[in-house]
Design a protein around this motif. Sequence first.
Motif, short mmCIF file in Angstrom:
data_model
loop_
_atom_site.label_atom_id
_atom_site.label_comp_id
_atom_site.label_asym_id
_atom_site.label_seq_id
_atom_site.Cartn_x
_atom_site.Cartn_y
_atom_site.Cartn_z
N ASN A 94 25.99 -20.91 -23.75
CA ASN A 94 27.10 -21.65 -23.16
C ASN A 94 28.16 -20.66 -22.69
OD1 ASN A 94 28.98 -23.55 -22.37
ND2 ASN A 94 28.79 -24.80 -24.23
N PRO A 95 27.82 -19.88 -21.66
CA PRO A 95 28.70 -18.78 -21.24
C PRO A 95 30.06 -19.24 -20.73
CG PRO A 95 26.94 -19.13 -19.64
CD PRO A 95 26.60 -19.95 -20.83
N ILE A 96 30.13 -20.41 -20.13
CA ILE A 96 31.42 -20.89 -19.62
C ILE A 96 32.36 -21.21 -20.77
CG2 ILE A 96 32.55 -22.74 -18.33
CD1 ILE A 96 30.08 -22.76 -16.50
N GLN A 128 23.25 -17.78 -18.44
CA GLN A 128 24.36 -16.92 -18.06
C GLN A 128 24.65 -16.96 -16.55
OE1 GLN A 128 23.99 -12.91 -19.45
NE2 GLN A 128 24.05 -13.47 -21.61
N GLN A 129 23.65 -17.31 -15.75
CA GLN A 129 23.85 -17.38 -14.30
C GLN A 129 24.96 -18.35 -13.91
OE1 GLN A 129 19.91 -17.19 -11.93
NE2 GLN A 129 19.27 -17.92 -13.94
N GLU A 130 25.26 -19.30 -14.80
CA GLU A 130 26.28 -20.30 -14.51
C GLU A 130 27.65 -19.68 -14.25
OE1 GLU A 130 26.29 -22.99 -17.78
OE2 GLU A 130 24.28 -23.79 -17.38
N ILE A 131 27.89 -18.51 -14.79
CA ILE A 131 29.24 -17.96 -14.65
C ILE A 131 29.55 -17.55 -13.21
CG2 ILE A 131 29.19 -17.10 -17.02
CD1 ILE A 131 29.28 -14.23 -15.56
N GLN A 133 28.79 -19.20 -10.40
CA GLN A 133 29.35 -20.38 -9.72
C GLN A 133 30.74 -20.69 -10.27
OE1 GLN A 133 27.87 -22.19 -7.08
NE2 GLN A 133 30.02 -22.86 -6.99
N TYR A 134 30.90 -20.52 -11.58
CA TYR A 134 32.20 -20.71 -12.22
C TYR A 134 33.24 -19.79 -11.61
CZ TYR A 134 35.65 -20.23 -16.05
OH TYR A 134 36.80 -20.16 -16.79
N LEU A 135 32.88 -18.52 -11.43
CA LEU A 135 33.82 -17.56 -10.86
C LEU A 135 34.13 -17.88 -9.40
CD1 LEU A 135 32.47 -14.21 -12.36
CD2 LEU A 135 34.61 -15.38 -12.96
N ALA A 200 28.83 -5.40 -0.53
CA ALA A 200 29.10 -6.34 0.56
C ALA A 200 28.87 -7.78 0.13
CB ALA A 200 28.23 -6.00 1.77
N GLU A 201 27.75 -8.02 -0.56
CA GLU A 201 27.42 -9.38 -0.99
C GLU A 201 28.48 -9.96 -1.91
OE1 GLU A 201 22.51 -9.27 -0.82
OE2 GLU A 201 23.55 -9.09 -2.73
N ASN A 202 28.97 -9.15 -2.83
CA ASN A 202 29.95 -9.67 -3.79
C ASN A 202 31.32 -9.89 -3.16
OD1 ASN A 202 28.96 -9.82 -6.83
ND2 ASN A 202 27.83 -8.19 -5.82
N GLU A 203 31.68 -9.09 -2.17
CA GLU A 203 32.93 -9.33 -1.47
C GLU A 203 32.87 -10.63 -0.68
OE1 GLU A 203 34.30 -6.05 0.84
OE2 GLU A 203 35.11 -5.01 -0.92
N ILE A 204 31.73 -10.89 -0.06
CA ILE A 204 31.55 -12.15 0.67
C ILE A 204 31.56 -13.33 -0.29
CG2 ILE A 204 29.94 -13.50 2.06
CD1 ILE A 204 29.06 -10.83 3.34
N PHE A 205 30.86 -13.19 -1.42
CA PHE A 205 30.74 -14.27 -2.39
C PHE A 205 32.11 -14.70 -2.92
CE2 PHE A 205 30.01 -15.63 -6.87
CZ PHE A 205 29.24 -16.74 -6.61
N LEU A 206 33.00 -13.73 -3.13
CA LEU A 206 34.30 -14.02 -3.71
C LEU A 206 35.43 -13.90 -2.68
CD1 LEU A 206 33.73 -12.12 -7.07
CD2 LEU A 206 33.71 -14.59 -6.74
N LYS A 207 35.11 -14.18 -1.43
CA LYS A 207 36.06 -13.97 -0.33
C LYS A 207 37.29 -14.85 -0.42
CE LYS A 207 33.66 -17.14 2.88
NZ LYS A 207 32.67 -17.63 1.90
N ASN A 208 37.22 -15.96 -1.14
CA ASN A 208 38.36 -16.86 -1.25
C ASN A 208 39.30 -16.50 -2.40
OD1 ASN A 208 37.57 -18.51 0.96
ND2 ASN A 208 36.09 -19.55 -0.34
N HIS A 209 38.98 -15.43 -3.10
CA HIS A 209 39.82 -14.97 -4.20
C HIS A 209 40.81 -13.91 -3.71
CE1 HIS A 209 37.49 -16.58 -7.76
NE2 HIS A 209 36.68 -16.83 -6.75
#
Length: 277
Positions: A94-96, A128-131, A133-135, A200-209
């Motif tokens: 239950n990582p969240i 653990q993959q759930e985190i 989407q949570y982030l 690059a992938e992680n910057e795109i993934f979290l671009k709204n942060h």
Amino acid sequence: MLLKPDLLLKIKRYYSIIRDIALNLNLIQGHLKYTKFIILCRSRTGSNLLLNQLQFHENVRMFYEVFSPDNSPKEFWDYINHDIQIIRDLKNNNPIKLIDDFVYREMPLNISAVGFKLFYYHARKGKQQEIWQYLEDRQDIKIIHLVRRNLLKVHVSQQMALATNSWYLKNGKKLDSNTIIELDYEQTRRAFEETKKLEAENEIFLKNHQILKIFYEDIVQNNVLEMEKIQNFLEVKHTPVYISTKKQSTKSLPKKIKNYSELKTSFQGSPYASFFE
């Protein structure tokens, strides 16, 4: 007499333990209105240096690698008032809940920022993959994206750590300076490409942060300025912070890599030629 950095950090940790106990007993007030953040990076980018400096800040609660696949002894300090087996069960199942109840939990009023370190490849299996989407959904969590300009030094650091089984040094400890490695061209090229892809992938993934991109080289060359920049981003007061980690090797790349000249020639004309001295 000035206290050694390690002793200062232990004193800060003991004060944190006392405050947490007082908070749990309702003897002091707590709050949730602090800056929440993560240090996002890959290994061998100086993340222990940055994490260690933030741990010294009196208003920052800095957790280690919350989702490391290994059971690190550093978990003892992260969850000292809790049953560590419960923590490890939550990490896997239950990582969240682990993040909400134990990391971004109610904190004493002196805490202004709470964060942890997350590698690109952490939490990629099972529950653990759930985190991730949570982030992505939690746009109130700020991101310090730590990268290193010279990816050859990243790769060499990784291979040296594997060769010596030494991943983290404190001041006063030494590494065998005679260690020399030989690098395969194709493996090295793939390592460069994979790191660039992950960045690059992680910057795109979290671009709204809110993202602050920090370079390891800048932290080393102008530590005071970079730490002020990070403290502004985290909305904590400017405080000088110590360094208790130590560079594992100060030798030049040609002295670390047995086939340095051949490798440099192979990368001439490529996007990675600038990594070579």
